[in-house]
Design a protein around this motif. Sequence first.
Motif, mmCIF file in Angstrom:
data_model
loop_
_atom_site.group_PDB
_atom_site.id
_atom_site.type_symbol
_atom_site.label_atom_id
_atom_site.label_comp_id
_atom_site.label_asym_id
_atom_site.label_seq_id
_atom_site.Cartn_x
_atom_site.Cartn_y
_atom_site.Cartn_z
ATOM 1 N N ASP A 291 55.763 2.486 25.255
ATOM 2 C CA ASP A 291 54.633 1.889 24.552
ATOM 3 C C ASP A 291 53.535 1.719 25.599
ATOM 4 O OD1 ASP A 291 52.780 0.057 23.554
ATOM 5 O OD2 ASP A 291 54.266 -1.368 22.826
ATOM 6 N N ILE A 292 52.407 2.423 25.441
ATOM 7 C CA ILE A 292 51.371 2.433 26.478
ATOM 8 C C ILE A 292 50.283 1.395 26.233
ATOM 9 C CG2 ILE A 292 51.778 4.902 26.823
ATOM 10 C CD1 ILE A 292 48.959 5.371 25.592
ATOM 11 N N SER A 293 50.431 0.532 25.213
ATOM 12 C CA SER A 293 49.340 -0.349 24.790
ATOM 13 C C SER A 293 48.898 -1.331 25.871
ATOM 14 C CB SER A 293 49.731 -1.110 23.526
ATOM 15 O OG SER A 293 50.888 -1.904 23.732
ATOM 16 N N GLN A 294 49.762 -1.618 26.825
ATOM 17 C CA GLN A 294 49.377 -2.511 27.921
ATOM 18 C C GLN A 294 48.304 -1.880 28.801
ATOM 19 O OE1 GLN A 294 52.746 -3.712 30.284
ATOM 20 N NE2 GLN A 294 51.591 -5.214 31.466
ATOM 21 N N PHE A 295 48.195 -0.546 28.762
ATOM 22 C CA PHE A 295 47.261 0.181 29.616
ATOM 23 C C PHE A 295 46.200 0.938 28.840
ATOM 24 C CE2 PHE A 295 51.346 -0.168 31.786
ATOM 25 C CZ PHE A 295 50.966 -0.787 32.969
ATOM 26 N N GLY A 296 46.310 0.968 27.509
ATOM 27 C CA GLY A 296 45.333 1.692 26.710
ATOM 28 C C GLY A 296 45.985 2.388 25.528
ATOM 29 N N PHE A 297 45.246 3.336 24.958
ATOM 30 C CA PHE A 297 45.720 4.064 23.792
ATOM 31 C C PHE A 297 45.483 5.560 24.032
ATOM 32 C CE2 PHE A 297 44.503 -0.185 22.514
ATOM 33 C CZ PHE A 297 45.609 -0.599 21.786
ATOM 34 N N ALA B 168 56.134 13.837 21.214
ATOM 35 C CA ALA B 168 56.183 13.136 19.926
ATOM 36 C C ALA B 168 55.474 11.801 20.056
ATOM 37 C CB ALA B 168 57.633 12.934 19.480
ATOM 38 N N THR B 169 54.928 11.343 18.932
ATOM 39 C CA THR B 169 54.325 10.018 18.881
ATOM 40 C C THR B 169 54.777 9.350 17.594
ATOM 41 O OG1 THR B 169 52.242 8.776 19.050
ATOM 42 C CG2 THR B 169 52.191 10.813 17.762
ATOM 43 N N ALA B 170 54.357 8.118 17.373
ATOM 44 C CA ALA B 170 54.779 7.370 16.193
ATOM 45 C C ALA B 170 53.607 6.552 15.667
ATOM 46 C CB ALA B 170 55.962 6.462 16.530
ATOM 47 N N PHE C 157 39.594 -3.910 20.002
ATOM 48 C CA PHE C 157 39.373 -2.467 19.904
ATOM 49 C C PHE C 157 37.936 -2.037 20.155
ATOM 50 C CE2 PHE C 157 42.956 -2.844 16.619
ATOM 51 C CZ PHE C 157 43.921 -2.637 17.573
ATOM 52 N N GLY C 158 36.965 -2.955 20.006
ATOM 53 C CA GLY C 158 35.544 -2.623 20.114
ATOM 54 C C GLY C 158 34.796 -3.218 18.942
ATOM 55 N N ILE C 159 33.665 -3.821 19.202
ATOM 56 C CA ILE C 159 32.947 -4.560 18.159
ATOM 57 C C ILE C 159 32.370 -3.637 17.097
ATOM 58 C CG2 ILE C 159 31.047 -6.137 17.665
ATOM 59 C CD1 ILE C 159 33.349 -7.422 19.158
ATOM 60 N N THR C 160 31.621 -2.629 17.516
ATOM 61 C CA THR C 160 30.937 -1.759 16.550
ATOM 62 C C THR C 160 31.634 -0.429 16.338
ATOM 63 O OG1 THR C 160 29.502 -0.855 18.296
ATOM 64 C CG2 THR C 160 28.718 -2.796 17.087
ATOM 65 N N LYS C 161 32.397 0.023 17.332
ATOM 66 C CA LYS C 161 33.154 1.261 17.211
ATOM 67 C C LYS C 161 34.321 1.195 18.192
ATOM 68 C CE LYS C 161 30.431 3.916 20.578
ATOM 69 N NZ LYS C 161 29.642 5.151 20.794
ATOM 70 N N PRO C 162 35.340 2.022 18.004
ATOM 71 C CA PRO C 162 36.522 1.958 18.874
ATOM 72 C C PRO C 162 36.175 2.294 20.325
ATOM 73 C CG PRO C 162 36.981 3.236 16.889
ATOM 74 C CD PRO C 162 35.504 3.008 16.919
ATOM 75 N N LYS C 163 36.650 1.436 21.257
ATOM 76 C CA LYS C 163 36.462 1.731 22.677
ATOM 77 C C LYS C 163 37.298 2.940 23.092
ATOM 78 C CE LYS C 163 37.618 -2.472 23.840
ATOM 79 N NZ LYS C 163 37.931 -3.692 24.635
ATOM 80 N N SER C 164 38.450 3.098 22.479
ATOM 81 C CA SER C 164 39.300 4.258 22.734
ATOM 82 C C SER C 164 39.153 5.224 21.562
ATOM 83 C CB SER C 164 40.766 3.842 22.878
ATOM 84 O OG SER C 164 41.605 4.968 23.023
ATOM 85 N N PRO C 165 38.520 6.377 21.767
ATOM 86 C CA PRO C 165 38.273 7.272 20.640
ATOM 87 C C PRO C 165 39.527 7.951 20.090
ATOM 88 C CG PRO C 165 37.583 8.305 22.688
ATOM 89 C CD PRO C 165 37.949 6.893 23.028
ATOM 90 N N VAL C 166 40.612 7.948 20.880
ATOM 91 C CA VAL C 166 41.870 8.556 20.432
ATOM 92 C C VAL C 166 42.887 7.441 20.213
ATOM 93 C CG1 VAL C 166 43.718 10.172 20.965
ATOM 94 C CG2 VAL C 166 41.375 10.660 21.723
ATOM 95 N N PRO C 167 43.309 7.196 18.976
ATOM 96 C CA PRO C 167 44.311 6.160 18.717
ATOM 97 C C PRO C 167 45.699 6.594 19.189
ATOM 98 C CG PRO C 167 43.025 6.698 16.739
ATOM 99 C CD PRO C 167 42.792 7.787 17.741
ATOM 100 N N GLY C 168 46.668 5.730 18.925
ATOM 101 C CA GLY C 168 48.055 6.019 19.267
ATOM 102 C C GLY C 168 48.520 5.248 20.484
ATOM 103 N N MET C 169 49.700 4.630 20.391
ATOM 104 C CA MET C 169 50.162 3.740 21.461
ATOM 105 C C MET C 169 51.606 3.993 21.880
ATOM 106 S SD MET C 169 50.729 0.261 19.220
ATOM 107 C CE MET C 169 51.929 -0.398 20.357
ATOM 108 N N ASP D 130 47.739 1.111 15.069
ATOM 109 C CA ASP D 130 46.999 2.322 14.718
ATOM 110 C C ASP D 130 46.272 2.137 13.386
ATOM 111 O OD1 ASP D 130 48.204 3.554 16.997
ATOM 112 O OD2 ASP D 130 49.976 3.962 15.788
ATOM 113 N N TRP D 131 46.977 1.564 12.434
ATOM 114 C CA TRP D 131 46.401 1.297 11.115
ATOM 115 C C TRP D 131 45.205 0.358 11.236
ATOM 116 C CZ3 TRP D 131 45.939 2.964 6.403
ATOM 117 C CH2 TRP D 131 45.750 2.118 5.305
#
Length: 323
Positions: A95-101, A36-38, A58-70, A43-44
Amino acid sequence: MKAFVLTRYGEPEDLTLMDVDKPTPATGQVLVKVMATAINDYDWAMVRGKPDLYRLLFGITKPKSPVPGMELSGIVEAVGDNVTLLKPGDRVYGDISQFGFGTFAEYVCVNEKAFVHIPGGMSFEEAASLSHASMLAYQALYDYGKIGEGMKILINGGGGGVGFFGLQLAKLHGAEVTGVDTGDKLLAMKSIGFDYVIDYKREDFTRNGKKYDLIVDTKTTRSSISYLRSLNTNGQYVTVGGYLHRILETVVMNPVISLFSNKRVKLVPLVPNKDLGIINHLYSQGKLKCMIDGPYSFDKIPWALRYFGEGRHTGKVVIHVSR
């Protein structure tokens, strides 16, 4: 594996469900099957690339992480070298945001320190709802709000995940708690124990003459100075999220306000997962319950993100990913 992929900033509907390679854990990482995720503010903001300042993260021109969710709950499937805290088969959440998404996927590889064990009796859906919102509420009330017995507390945005957890934690200290929100959320808030509710579309709580010992703000839509008139002497205003420019203003204004007032305005710089052991203990004692909006199916993530972003949810929006 299946994952929702974002190749450019846009709208939730631009997320594409794709087949991608299943990741392999590196040193210190674990491979987790996401149960499950939330949905969260991050994310928004990540999907839309707004406010623009967030693109520095998150990245200047596009998201550095192509898959969102934390935020996720799941089962450890494999471990990398030098992993000592977890083993295959462990039920975990965090909450994994300290290490990525990357939790909008069937599997994710993350440093083992991003997780704690799920206690007995807690479902995957409940666990997914806990890690981010409960930590914001706990650290706002305890680390920065210095909650005491019998306080008068107001939670702005009381109908969301932080609001529901904040209410329950405050009630452990006999607090009188007022919640601010609107629509159908108000009935739900009364039903779970808010002493008073205010519809922000009908009443401005900063101008009704009522004062509080602590205000916890999940929305932060206005200047921090405007909240001072709603605080008692030595009262504190604590923000955990909202409009970025208003949050930054809070950081700047606190030392200025301290020059002429005993009141304080503070920002919670969240430390992910720090106090989840305490949350697990309260849950196991029956002192903390989860308020879940859903769970919704994995394919509903773009819809759920829009639903969350428009503020139509009550409690925590949870997505069921795997069976």
